[in-house]
Design a protein around this motif. Structure first.
Motif, mmCIF file in Angstrom:
data_model
loop_
_atom_site.group_PDB
_atom_site.id
_atom_site.type_symbol
_atom_site.label_atom_id
_atom_site.label_comp_id
_atom_site.label_asym_id
_atom_site.label_seq_id
_atom_site.Cartn_x
_atom_site.Cartn_y
_atom_site.Cartn_z
ATOM 1 N N VAL A 71 -35.206 -23.728 -9.135
ATOM 2 C CA VAL A 71 -34.128 -23.757 -8.140
ATOM 3 C C VAL A 71 -34.544 -22.942 -6.912
ATOM 4 C CG1 VAL A 71 -31.719 -23.123 -7.704
ATOM 5 C CG2 VAL A 71 -32.378 -24.133 -9.898
ATOM 6 N N HIS A 72 -34.307 -23.515 -5.730
ATOM 7 C CA HIS A 72 -34.595 -22.827 -4.467
ATOM 8 C C HIS A 72 -33.909 -21.463 -4.436
ATOM 9 C CE1 HIS A 72 -36.575 -25.772 -1.879
ATOM 10 N NE2 HIS A 72 -35.771 -26.695 -2.375
ATOM 11 N N GLY A 73 -34.642 -20.466 -3.980
ATOM 12 C CA GLY A 73 -34.045 -19.149 -3.787
ATOM 13 C C GLY A 73 -32.880 -19.215 -2.822
ATOM 14 N N GLY A 74 -32.966 -20.101 -1.829
ATOM 15 C CA GLY A 74 -31.894 -20.245 -0.851
ATOM 16 C C GLY A 74 -30.597 -20.741 -1.460
ATOM 17 N N VAL A 75 -30.695 -21.563 -2.501
ATOM 18 C CA VAL A 75 -29.490 -22.021 -3.202
ATOM 19 C C VAL A 75 -28.804 -20.824 -3.854
ATOM 20 C CG1 VAL A 75 -28.652 -23.395 -5.158
ATOM 21 C CG2 VAL A 75 -30.338 -24.370 -3.579
ATOM 22 N N ASP A 126 -29.988 -24.602 -15.966
ATOM 23 C CA ASP A 126 -29.517 -23.248 -16.246
ATOM 24 C C ASP A 126 -28.086 -23.105 -15.735
ATOM 25 O OD1 ASP A 126 -31.927 -22.448 -17.343
ATOM 26 O OD2 ASP A 126 -32.525 -21.203 -15.644
ATOM 27 N N VAL A 127 -27.298 -22.347 -16.447
ATOM 28 C CA VAL A 127 -25.989 -21.949 -15.958
ATOM 29 C C VAL A 127 -26.200 -20.565 -15.353
ATOM 30 C CG1 VAL A 127 -23.575 -21.475 -16.514
ATOM 31 C CG2 VAL A 127 -24.827 -23.248 -17.774
ATOM 32 N N VAL A 128 -25.958 -20.466 -14.056
ATOM 33 C CA VAL A 128 -26.182 -19.217 -13.339
ATOM 34 C C VAL A 128 -24.834 -18.527 -13.161
ATOM 35 C CG1 VAL A 128 -27.214 -18.164 -11.305
ATOM 36 C CG2 VAL A 128 -28.087 -20.343 -12.125
ATOM 37 N N HIS A 129 -24.811 -17.239 -13.498
ATOM 38 C CA HIS A 129 -23.570 -16.456 -13.434
ATOM 39 C C HIS A 129 -23.726 -15.378 -12.362
ATOM 40 C CE1 HIS A 129 -22.603 -18.281 -17.333
ATOM 41 N NE2 HIS A 129 -23.863 -18.001 -17.665
ATOM 42 N N VAL A 156 -21.248 -5.015 -1.010
ATOM 43 C CA VAL A 156 -20.911 -5.774 -2.209
ATOM 44 C C VAL A 156 -22.201 -5.990 -2.985
ATOM 45 C CG1 VAL A 156 -19.975 -7.934 -3.125
ATOM 46 C CG2 VAL A 156 -18.990 -6.930 -1.054
ATOM 47 N N GLY A 157 -22.168 -5.618 -4.249
ATOM 48 C CA GLY A 157 -23.313 -5.847 -5.126
ATOM 49 C C GLY A 157 -23.072 -7.086 -5.957
ATOM 50 N N VAL A 158 -24.132 -7.874 -6.153
ATOM 51 C CA VAL A 158 -24.034 -9.086 -6.964
ATOM 52 C C VAL A 158 -25.154 -9.072 -7.997
ATOM 53 C CG1 VAL A 158 -23.958 -11.612 -6.965
ATOM 54 C CG2 VAL A 158 -23.149 -10.351 -4.954
ATOM 55 N N ARG A 159 -24.783 -9.232 -9.241
ATOM 56 C CA ARG A 159 -25.753 -9.351 -10.335
ATOM 57 C C ARG A 159 -25.772 -10.806 -10.763
ATOM 58 N NH1 ARG A 159 -28.324 -6.314 -14.376
ATOM 59 N NH2 ARG A 159 -28.486 -7.414 -16.366
ATOM 60 N N ILE A 160 -26.971 -11.369 -10.859
ATOM 61 C CA ILE A 160 -27.128 -12.783 -11.193
ATOM 62 C C ILE A 160 -27.840 -12.897 -12.528
ATOM 63 C CG2 ILE A 160 -28.042 -15.005 -10.429
ATOM 64 C CD1 ILE A 160 -27.944 -12.345 -7.862
ATOM 65 N N THR A 161 -27.223 -13.618 -13.465
ATOM 66 C CA THR A 161 -27.834 -13.882 -14.765
ATOM 67 C C THR A 161 -27.832 -15.386 -15.003
ATOM 68 O OG1 THR A 161 -25.717 -13.619 -15.914
ATOM 69 C CG2 THR A 161 -27.117 -11.656 -15.740
ATOM 70 N N ALA A 162 -28.601 -15.825 -15.989
ATOM 71 C CA ALA A 162 -28.645 -17.255 -16.295
ATOM 72 C C ALA A 162 -28.852 -17.460 -17.786
ATOM 73 C CB ALA A 162 -29.771 -17.930 -15.511
ATOM 74 N N ASP A 163 -28.360 -18.595 -18.261
ATOM 75 C CA ASP A 163 -28.642 -19.062 -19.611
ATOM 76 C C ASP A 163 -28.693 -20.588 -19.580
ATOM 77 O OD1 ASP A 163 -25.913 -19.613 -19.348
ATOM 78 O OD2 ASP A 163 -25.278 -18.222 -20.894
ATOM 79 N N ARG A 164 -29.171 -21.189 -20.652
ATOM 80 C CA ARG A 164 -29.306 -22.644 -20.695
ATOM 81 C C ARG A 164 -27.951 -23.302 -20.929
ATOM 82 N NH1 ARG A 164 -32.778 -24.849 -18.098
ATOM 83 N NH2 ARG A 164 -32.784 -26.674 -19.417
ATOM 84 N N TRP A 165 -27.756 -24.469 -20.347
ATOM 85 C CA TRP A 165 -26.490 -25.181 -20.486
ATOM 86 C C TRP A 165 -26.303 -25.720 -21.894
ATOM 87 C CZ3 TRP A 165 -26.085 -30.308 -21.916
ATOM 88 C CH2 TRP A 165 -27.284 -31.041 -21.924
ATOM 89 N N ASP A 166 -27.390 -25.987 -22.612
ATOM 90 C CA ASP A 166 -27.318 -26.679 -23.896
ATOM 91 C C ASP A 166 -27.693 -25.805 -25.091
ATOM 92 O OD1 ASP A 166 -29.981 -26.414 -23.267
ATOM 93 O OD2 ASP A 166 -30.520 -28.477 -23.760
ATOM 94 N N ALA A 167 -27.725 -24.503 -24.901
ATOM 95 C CA ALA A 167 -28.116 -23.621 -25.998
ATOM 96 C C ALA A 167 -27.328 -22.316 -25.935
ATOM 97 C CB ALA A 167 -29.613 -23.323 -25.928
#
Length: 168
Positions: free
Chosen positions: A32-36, A75-78, A93-104
């Motif tokens: 995924v593009h960093g810009g996204v 990935d599901v990005v949170h 404002v601080g933002v923490r970004i995490t991800a996990d798989r959509w199907d697992a």
């Protein structure tokens, strides 16, 4: 625009957003593009800033964004965001970004962190006062201390740049 209190607990305006990544958001490497990710960071942080300040707030800077691992299609990005620090009309404002798989089912992976500075504005686009952020937990107090360090670095960098321009 609503009337703002003099102070607001950080928990009142915390926000989480989740986004399922798609094929049309990828770069030539298939990630995924960093810009996204940056666009979504700016959006969620903007909502937090507007809610905290009780009205419009504009992005003044993205102080820092560190990507730790790539995000893949599916990935599901949170995004978890909160106000870390407030000045007279600005707030970090601080933002923490995490991800996990959509199907697992599995642990979320820390993908990135970002720190943005917003300025609350009135109807004419001029800065307006914001409520002071009231940290409630040890984690909130840590975020406040670190935000103050980032602010002092921003101000020192600005002063050094101005000084270097005067030497020419």
């Amino acid at each position: 625009m609503s009337s703002s209190p003099l102070a607001r607990p950080t928990s009142e305006t915390r926000l989480s957003l989740s986004h399922i990544t798609a094929q049309n958001e990828t770069n030539l490497l298939g990630t995924v593009h960093g810009g996204v990710i940056m666009t979504l960071v700016d959006s969620v942080a903007g909502v937090v800033a507007a809610r905290h300040s009780g009205g419009p707030a504009v992005t003044a800077s993205m102080d820092e964004m560190v990507f730790l691992v790539p995000v893949r299609v599916g990935d599901v990005v949170h995004f978890s965001a909160q106000v870390n620090w407030t000045g007279r009309s600005s707030m970090e404002v601080g933002v923490r970004i995490t991800a996990d798989r959509w199907d697992a089912v599995g642990p979320q992976v820390h993908v990135a962190s970002a720190y943005l500075v917003f300025v609350a504005v009135d109807e004419e686009g001029k800065p307006r006062q914001v409520p002071q952020a009231v940290p409630e937990t040890d984690e909130d107090r840590r975020r406040l201390r670190e935000a103050e360090i980032r602010r002092s670095h921003r101000l020192a960098r600005r002063a050094a740049i101005i000084a270097s321009r005067e030497q020419v």
